[in-house]
Design an enzyme around this catalytic site. Sequence first.
Site, PDB file in Angstrom:
ATOM      1  NE  ARG A 160      87.654 -57.278  74.945  1.00  0.00           N
ATOM      2  CZ  ARG A 160      86.976 -56.971  75.909  1.00  0.00           C
ATOM      3  NH1 ARG A 160      86.094 -55.881  76.001  1.00  0.00           N
ATOM      4  NH2 ARG A 160      86.824 -57.932  76.566  1.00  0.00           N
ATOM      5  CG  HIS A 176      86.492 -63.511  79.959  1.00  0.00           C
ATOM      6  ND1 HIS A 176      87.690 -62.827  80.349  1.00  0.00           N
ATOM      7  CD2 HIS A 176      85.654 -62.343  79.737  1.00  0.00           C
ATOM      8  CE1 HIS A 176      87.394 -61.582  80.353  1.00  0.00           C
ATOM      9  NE2 HIS A 176      86.337 -61.374  79.975  1.00  0.00           N
ATOM     10  CE1 TYR A 188      83.736 -62.479  76.776  1.00  0.00           C
ATOM     11  CE2 TYR A 188      83.105 -60.185  76.862  1.00  0.00           C
ATOM     12  CZ  TYR A 188      83.102 -61.280  77.400  1.00  0.00           C
ATOM     13  OH  TYR A 188      82.330 -61.578  78.349  1.00  0.00           O
ATOM     14  CG  ASP A 191      86.362 -58.596  83.498  1.00  0.00           C
ATOM     15  OD1 ASP A 191      86.670 -57.878  82.695  1.00  0.00           O
ATOM     16  OD2 ASP A 191      85.199 -59.074  83.579  1.00  0.00           O
ATOM     17  CG  HIS A 246      90.615 -59.029  80.603  1.00  0.00           C
ATOM     18  ND1 HIS A 246      90.323 -58.882  79.451  1.00  0.00           N
ATOM     19  CD2 HIS A 246      89.150 -58.544  81.211  1.00  0.00           C
ATOM     20  CE1 HIS A 246      89.330 -58.384  79.165  1.00  0.00           C
ATOM     21  NE2 HIS A 246      88.606 -58.224  80.210  1.00  0.00           N
ATOM     22  CB  CYS A 247      92.048 -54.573  84.713  1.00  0.00           C
ATOM     23  SG  CYS A 247      93.522 -54.114  84.074  1.00  0.00           S
ATOM     24  CG  HIS A 248      87.740 -53.229  81.208  1.00  0.00           C
ATOM     25  ND1 HIS A 248      87.852 -53.669  79.839  1.00  0.00           N
ATOM     26  CD2 HIS A 248      86.872 -54.516  81.779  1.00  0.00           C
ATOM     27  CE1 HIS A 248      87.446 -54.802  79.774  1.00  0.00           C
ATOM     28  NE2 HIS A 248      87.173 -55.386  81.000  1.00  0.00           N
ATOM     29  NE  ARG A 264      76.611 -60.342  77.665  1.00  0.00           N
ATOM     30  CZ  ARG A 264      77.652 -59.814  78.243  1.00  0.00           C
ATOM     31  NH1 ARG A 264      77.566 -58.532  78.638  1.00  0.00           N
ATOM     32  NH2 ARG A 264      78.627 -60.528  78.579  1.00  0.00           N
ATOM     33  CE1 TYR A 298      79.804 -51.013  80.378  1.00  0.00           C
ATOM     34  CE2 TYR A 298      79.468 -52.426  78.598  1.00  0.00           C
ATOM     35  CZ  TYR A 298      80.089 -51.813  79.321  1.00  0.00           C
ATOM     36  OH  TYR A 298      81.724 -52.008  79.405  1.00  0.00           O
TER      37      TYR A 298
END
Length: 306
Positions: free
Chosen positions: A124, A181, A157, A257, A31-33, A130, A49
């Site tokens: 996903r 998570h 998620y 993450d 899990h990373c971006h 938020r 964001y």
Amino acid sequence: MEFQKTPGWLDWCAAPSKPQFKVPAGSVDAHCHVFGPGGPFPYAPERKYTPCDASKAQLYALRDHLGFARNVVVQATCHGADNRAMVDALMHSGGKARGVATARRSVTDRELQELHASGVRGVRFNFVRRLVDFTPKDELIEIASRIASLGWHVVVYFEAVDLPELWDFFSALPTTVVVDHMGRPDVSKPVDGPEFELFIKFMREYPNVWSKVSCPERLSVTGPKALNGERAAYRDVVPFAKRIVETFSDRALWGTDWPHPNLKDHMPDDGLLVDFIPHIATTAGLQRKLLVDNPMRLYWPEEARA
Ligand code: 0GY
């Protein structure tokens, strides 16, 4: 294109420490971006964001620094359903990265085939208010049934308080379902209290449900402080992650993450996050399942051990 970061945005740790824990050979950061860079890969107009840039080269340098062999790059919400930055990272990974995309109903079969060819193996669905405006559930079910035929899975998620409302929808999904998570438990509540028990029940009743035991830095109340000078941070999250690793050892995944979007209090040292692993997966056998066997079965089944 220049982008102005969200006020108060914390950039990723530029000089993470070297972990003391040596991960098994062939370990996967599941899990990373990547974020942009915003010049070639502009952030989505509908984003909630605006992050700092975090490129594929920086991600792969971190992979090597931490001792990992492969990555699963998950589409971040700041890129909406424009998967180009994630796909570009996969295409330049030398086969060492697979991906999870965001798809809308309008995605064509040809586009899905192209995503598959680039290394995407899942979509996903995000229910964290938020981060996204919700996509109607009938649209998500339609997408899930289309990607099921490609052998992909669905990553979900959500916040723990929303599990009761989402239960029927999740249990109707026709694919493997991977929860980000641990379903975001409130770790100030007991690990055997009703909220986390519901998540355990969910995993127990549905053998197609997996969980990432990731993001102690997001869930922790006690934070990164060390205990007795030990490299042991986020201790309040340990019982939750350990319980999943031990109860569902064949359905747990781990990820950094990186680059850690939306953290408000502190930016984790990724080396310290790796040193969290032996506290939640306490034997070499569990560590190998968590970091190698499980992610390989899901993302590189053609190479996985029988
Ligand atoms: C995570 C967590 C978060 C953000 C995203 O795609 C995203 O923007 O996933 C978060 O803010 O909790 O998994 O990276």
